[in-house]
Design a protein around this motif. Structure first.
Motif, PDB file in Angstrom:
ATOM      1  N   ARG A 184      62.573  26.315  19.524  1.00 35.11           N
ATOM      2  CA  ARG A 184      61.940  25.677  20.689  1.00 35.11           C
ATOM      3  C   ARG A 184      60.769  26.512  21.203  1.00 35.11           C
ATOM      4  NH1 ARG A 184      63.335  21.385  23.421  1.00 35.11           N
ATOM      5  NH2 ARG A 184      65.286  20.258  23.029  1.00 35.11           N
ATOM      6  N   SER A 185      60.983  27.802  21.386  1.00 27.46           N
ATOM      7  CA  SER A 185      59.922  28.647  21.942  1.00 27.46           C
ATOM      8  C   SER A 185      58.735  28.737  20.985  1.00 27.46           C
ATOM      9  CB  SER A 185      60.463  30.042  22.262  1.00 27.46           C
ATOM     10  OG  SER A 185      60.936  30.685  21.085  1.00 27.46           O
ATOM     11  N   GLN A 186      58.994  28.850  19.672  1.00 33.55           N
ATOM     12  CA  GLN A 186      57.891  28.923  18.712  1.00 33.55           C
ATOM     13  C   GLN A 186      57.129  27.603  18.628  1.00 33.55           C
ATOM     14  OE1 GLN A 186      58.599  30.763  14.888  1.00 33.55           O
ATOM     15  NE2 GLN A 186      60.185  32.113  15.718  1.00 33.55           N
ATOM     16  N   THR A 187      57.849  26.498  18.767  1.00 33.88           N
ATOM     17  CA  THR A 187      57.188  25.193  18.764  1.00 33.88           C
ATOM     18  C   THR A 187      56.240  25.080  19.951  1.00 33.88           C
ATOM     19  OG1 THR A 187      59.053  24.117  17.671  1.00 33.88           O
ATOM     20  CG2 THR A 187      57.554  22.701  18.892  1.00 33.88           C
ATOM     21  N   ALA A 188      56.705  25.465  21.137  1.00 36.39           N
ATOM     22  CA  ALA A 188      55.868  25.407  22.335  1.00 36.39           C
ATOM     23  C   ALA A 188      54.648  26.309  22.192  1.00 36.39           C
ATOM     24  CB  ALA A 188      56.690  25.801  23.563  1.00 36.39           C
ATOM     25  N   ASP A 189      54.849  27.527  21.677  1.00 36.24           N
ATOM     26  CA  ASP A 189      53.726  28.462  21.505  1.00 36.24           C
ATOM     27  C   ASP A 189      52.704  27.916  20.515  1.00 36.24           C
ATOM     28  OD1 ASP A 189      54.872  30.184  23.285  1.00 36.24           O
ATOM     29  OD2 ASP A 189      55.783  31.482  21.757  1.00 36.24           O
ATOM     30  N   TYR A 190      53.185  27.348  19.411  1.00 36.14           N
ATOM     31  CA  TYR A 190      52.254  26.808  18.403  1.00 36.14           C
ATOM     32  C   TYR A 190      51.437  25.658  18.993  1.00 36.14           C
ATOM     33  CZ  TYR A 190      50.400  25.063  14.020  1.00 36.14           C
ATOM     34  OH  TYR A 190      49.525  24.655  13.020  1.00 36.14           O
ATOM     35  N   MET A 191      52.077  24.797  19.762  1.00 31.72           N
ATOM     36  CA  MET A 191      51.366  23.664  20.353  1.00 31.72           C
ATOM     37  C   MET A 191      50.317  24.145  21.357  1.00 31.72           C
ATOM     38  SD  MET A 191      54.507  20.913  20.747  1.00 31.72           S
ATOM     39  CE  MET A 191      53.474  19.524  21.210  1.00 31.72           C
ATOM     40  N   ARG A 192      50.650  25.176  22.122  1.00 31.47           N
ATOM     41  CA  ARG A 192      49.667  25.737  23.059  1.00 31.47           C
ATOM     42  C   ARG A 192      48.453  26.291  22.299  1.00 31.47           C
ATOM     43  NH1 ARG A 192      54.452  28.119  25.590  1.00 31.47           N
ATOM     44  NH2 ARG A 192      54.860  27.125  27.624  1.00 31.47           N
ATOM     45  N   GLN A 193      48.728  27.004  21.209  1.00 30.67           N
ATOM     46  CA  GLN A 193      47.657  27.638  20.455  1.00 30.67           C
ATOM     47  C   GLN A 193      46.797  26.637  19.681  1.00 30.67           C
ATOM     48  OE1 GLN A 193      49.801  30.432  18.012  1.00 30.67           O
ATOM     49  NE2 GLN A 193      50.672  31.497  19.790  1.00 30.67           N
ATOM     50  N   HIS A 194      47.333  25.436  19.452  1.00 25.58           N
ATOM     51  CA  HIS A 194      46.604  24.397  18.707  1.00 25.58           C
ATOM     52  C   HIS A 194      46.564  23.113  19.534  1.00 25.58           C
ATOM     53  CE1 HIS A 194      48.178  27.253  15.714  1.00 25.58           C
ATOM     54  NE2 HIS A 194      47.088  26.972  15.003  1.00 25.58           N
ATOM     55  N   ALA A 195      46.210  23.284  20.792  1.00 19.12           N
ATOM     56  CA  ALA A 195      46.239  22.159  21.729  1.00 19.12           C
ATOM     57  C   ALA A 195      45.393  20.981  21.247  1.00 19.12           C
ATOM     58  CB  ALA A 195      45.759  22.621  23.102  1.00 19.12           C
ATOM     59  N   ASP A 196      44.271  21.249  20.626  1.00 18.85           N
ATOM     60  CA  ASP A 196      43.391  20.153  20.177  1.00 18.85           C
ATOM     61  C   ASP A 196      44.073  19.247  19.150  1.00 18.85           C
ATOM     62  OD1 ASP A 196      41.461  21.113  21.834  1.00 18.85           O
ATOM     63  OD2 ASP A 196      40.335  22.174  20.269  1.00 18.85           O
TER      64      ASP A 196
END
Length: 295
Positions: A184-196
């Motif tokens: 869950r935490s890695q998914t959220a971080d990845y989405m933040r880093q690739h918001a576009d």
């Protein structure tokens, strides 16, 4: 304890059980609400319908249980006449006491048998209805599709974490120690880093406008820290995080593969539309166990 006290006691036990079941249902409903994102209008509407149905079914069942208990109560007028008729007898007579004990015990057994019969009839009716229901048909189709691949469904709890728990199960089979919390935490971080890559697919349920930065951040925070339900966007993020393709098997649609660019062993999930009251649910898979394997 006389017969009237016995009946009163049975009613009290039944009402206490029903109160406990109502509390358990409310807890389940709260868990169901937590598992559906507030911005998903379609699933929130379905959630409301399912909650109304669950509450109505429980209320109807409770009424039936109370009616069954009422029917099993002895006629009070008859009981009074019996009591009055034996007042002149020797109430300390061993034979009379034995007869009274046997009578009460038999009535308890009869009442228990009647309740069990009613329950069995309800179960049988439900099973007959389920044979032609969407859940049963979906399960049959998935069982067949998986058997072709020498797989079977591995049941995952329906608690909002099902997609992540299913992937966690798959990773354990590959000796990968990532936990649900890590995923869950890695998914959220990845989405933040690739918001576009994700923002264009997230819209406000009220305005139909693309998420603002604040709304997107809230979405990522809920992904990391709550039982928010995961879907295709989260699967896309997880395929990049794990550097692995993720297969999604469905009963009524072709196989979906997310992360086809990766060549490692795929993670295989089962997507079910009718598994539970809310409909949508992910399960994992495991090697098929046959009768010969058990032998």
């Amino acid at each position: 304890m006389d017969e009237e006290e016995e009946v009163t006691g049975a009613a009290a036990v039944l009402k206490q059980q029903q109160r406990r079941e109502k509390k358990e249902l409310q807890a389940k409903i709260q868990s169901m609400k937590n598992s559906v994102p507030k911005n998903d209008k379609k699933r929130r509407k379905q959630l409301t319908d399912d909650i109304v149905k669950l509450e109505a079914e429980m209320e109807e069942r409770h009424e039936q249980e109370l009616e069954a208990l009422a029917k099993s109560q002895p006629d009070q007028t008859s009981m009074d006449s019996v009591v009055n008729g034996v007042t002149s007898l020797d109430l300390e007579s061993p034979a009379l006491c034995q007869q009274s004990r046997v009578s009460k015990a038999q009535k308890r057994r009869d009442k228990k048998a009647a309740l069990e019969k009613e329950r069995d009839e309800r179960i049988a009716e439900a099973e007959i209805e389920n044979l032609s229901g969407a859940r049963h048909l979906e399960n049959q189709a998935l069982t067949h599709s998986l058997a072709v691949r020498q797989l079977q469904i591995k049941q995952i709890p329906s608690d909002g974490h099902c997609m992540y728990r299913a992937i966690e199960h798959q990773l354990k089979e590959q000796d990968n120690a990532l936990t649900l919390s890590n995923l869950r935490s890695q998914t959220a971080d990845y989405m933040r880093q690739h918001a576009d890559d994700f923002l264009p697919f997230l819209t406000n349920a009220t305005t139909s406008e693309m998420f603002t930065e604040e709304e997107f951040e809230k979405y990522c925070t809920e992904t990391a820290n709550t039982p928010a339900w995961g879907g295709q966007l989260e699967l896309r993020a997880l395929s990049h995080i794990l550097q692995a393709p993720i297969e999604v098997i469905q009963a009524d649609s072709p196989l979906i593969v997310i992360g086809e660019e990766y060549s490692s062993k795929p993670i295989t999930l089962v997507y079910m539309r009718h598994a539970y009251g809310l409909g949508e649910h992910y399960n994992s898979v495991e090697p098929l166990v046959t009768t010969s394997d058990d032998g």
